[in-house]
Design a protein around this motif. Structure first.
Motif, mmCIF file in Angstrom:
data_model
loop_
_atom_site.group_PDB
_atom_site.id
_atom_site.type_symbol
_atom_site.label_atom_id
_atom_site.label_comp_id
_atom_site.label_asym_id
_atom_site.label_seq_id
_atom_site.Cartn_x
_atom_site.Cartn_y
_atom_site.Cartn_z
ATOM 1 N N ASP A 160 0.451 -5.098 -34.625
ATOM 2 C CA ASP A 160 -0.630 -4.182 -34.278
ATOM 3 C C ASP A 160 -1.272 -4.619 -33.089
ATOM 4 O O ASP A 160 -2.212 -5.600 -32.914
ATOM 5 N N LEU A 161 -1.035 -3.662 -32.009
ATOM 6 C CA LEU A 161 -1.658 -4.105 -30.728
ATOM 7 C C LEU A 161 -2.661 -2.907 -30.404
ATOM 8 O O LEU A 161 -2.432 -1.822 -30.225
ATOM 9 N N VAL A 162 -3.730 -3.424 -30.180
ATOM 10 C CA VAL A 162 -5.039 -2.548 -30.050
ATOM 11 C C VAL A 162 -5.503 -2.788 -28.463
ATOM 12 O O VAL A 162 -5.919 -3.767 -28.049
ATOM 13 N N VAL A 163 -5.622 -1.770 -27.639
ATOM 14 C CA VAL A 163 -5.964 -1.811 -26.298
ATOM 15 C C VAL A 163 -7.260 -1.016 -25.960
ATOM 16 O O VAL A 163 -7.243 0.093 -26.179
ATOM 17 N N ILE A 164 -8.104 -1.711 -25.521
ATOM 18 C CA ILE A 164 -9.366 -0.813 -24.925
ATOM 19 C C ILE A 164 -9.501 -1.205 -23.537
ATOM 20 O O ILE A 164 -8.787 -2.019 -22.880
ATOM 21 N N PRO A 165 -10.511 -0.598 -22.806
ATOM 22 C CA PRO A 165 -10.273 -0.803 -21.309
ATOM 23 C C PRO A 165 -10.430 -2.055 -20.768
ATOM 24 O O PRO A 165 -10.161 -2.499 -19.736
ATOM 25 N N THR B 25 -10.891 6.864 -31.855
ATOM 26 C CA THR B 25 -11.835 6.122 -31.106
ATOM 27 C C THR B 25 -11.496 6.240 -29.585
ATOM 28 O O THR B 25 -12.442 5.748 -28.707
ATOM 29 N N GLY B 26 -10.481 6.494 -29.193
ATOM 30 C CA GLY B 26 -10.076 6.534 -27.783
ATOM 31 C C GLY B 26 -9.322 5.152 -27.425
ATOM 32 O O GLY B 26 -8.757 5.357 -26.341
ATOM 33 N N ALA B 27 -8.941 4.344 -28.257
ATOM 34 C CA ALA B 27 -8.406 3.048 -27.697
ATOM 35 C C ALA B 27 -6.799 3.234 -27.965
ATOM 36 O O ALA B 27 -6.496 4.330 -28.667
ATOM 37 N N ASP B 28 -6.126 2.557 -27.087
ATOM 38 C CA ASP B 28 -4.804 2.858 -27.392
ATOM 39 C C ASP B 28 -4.208 1.880 -28.442
ATOM 40 O O ASP B 28 -4.666 0.626 -28.407
ATOM 41 N N ARG B 29 -3.430 2.322 -29.368
ATOM 42 C CA ARG B 29 -2.855 1.316 -30.550
ATOM 43 C C ARG B 29 -1.433 1.548 -30.584
ATOM 44 O O ARG B 29 -0.951 2.862 -30.745
#
Length: 186
Positions: free
Chosen positions: A111-116, A98-102
């Motif tokens: 589980d850390l999911v980072v979106i803009p 998806t382009g998110a950083d995980r």
């Protein structure tokens, strides 16, 4: 043959009965000793204070008053250190479609999911979300998350959220005959 089976069963029962009788006599003699030992352990545990790990890194404030700290360069490092609720977690980067950083640690389930615009923290072992809407002070002011995906996609000098996608494309330049070149058909 039947006598052998009956004899074996009788032998097993007699051994079990003797072990039961031995356990009965030893358990009645030691209850006072067993009760005193746990009381001493509880007193020892109360006397020793538990030292919390001091957070290091950038503070991310989340909804409901939660906060986490991230140490490391999210745009470059393959493993970051996350401080959550008095503990440090080493989270390795995971590939996403998806382009998110995980960042996910299989052992702890963090589980850390980072979106803009924000980050979310999940506990995959327990199966629920621990924190949502986590942002740095810069993100709260409108900057994108300091992630690898954001650094790769953003043009130099423009944050991800500030790109002007509505601007019209430049007009095609005229060719040698003086007429405008036709745009390529997809």
């Amino acid at each position: 043959m039947n006598k052998f089976i009956v004899g074996a069963c009788a032998g097993i029962l007699s051994v079990a009965a003797s072990q039961y009788a031995t356990a009965q006599t030893t358990s009645t003699a030691k209850p006072a000793a067993k009760k005193k030992a746990p009381a001493k352990k509880k007193a020892a545990k109360k006397a020793a204070p538990v030292a919390a790990v001091q957070p290091e890194g950038v503070q991310w404030k989340c909804e409901l008053g939660n906060e986490l700290y991230i140490k490391g360069d999210m745009a470059r490092d393959q493993i970051i250190t996350m401080h959550w609720k008095g503990k440090n977690y080493q989270l390795p980067r995971q590939l996403t479609r998806t382009g998110a950083d995980r960042y996910f640690d299989q052992k702890t389930g963090m589980d850390l999911v980072v979106i803009p615009s924000k980050s979310m923290l999940f506990d995959r072992n327990e199966g629920h979300r621990l924190a949502d809407e986590c942002q740095t002070a810069e993100m709260a002011a409108g900057a994108p998350a300091p992630t690898q995906a954001g650094a790769l996609r953003a043009p130099a000098g423009l944050p991800l959220m500030m790109q002007d996608n509505a601007a019209p494309a430049p007009a095609p330049a005229p060719d040698a005959s003086g007429s405008a070149a036709q745009p390529a058909k997809p």
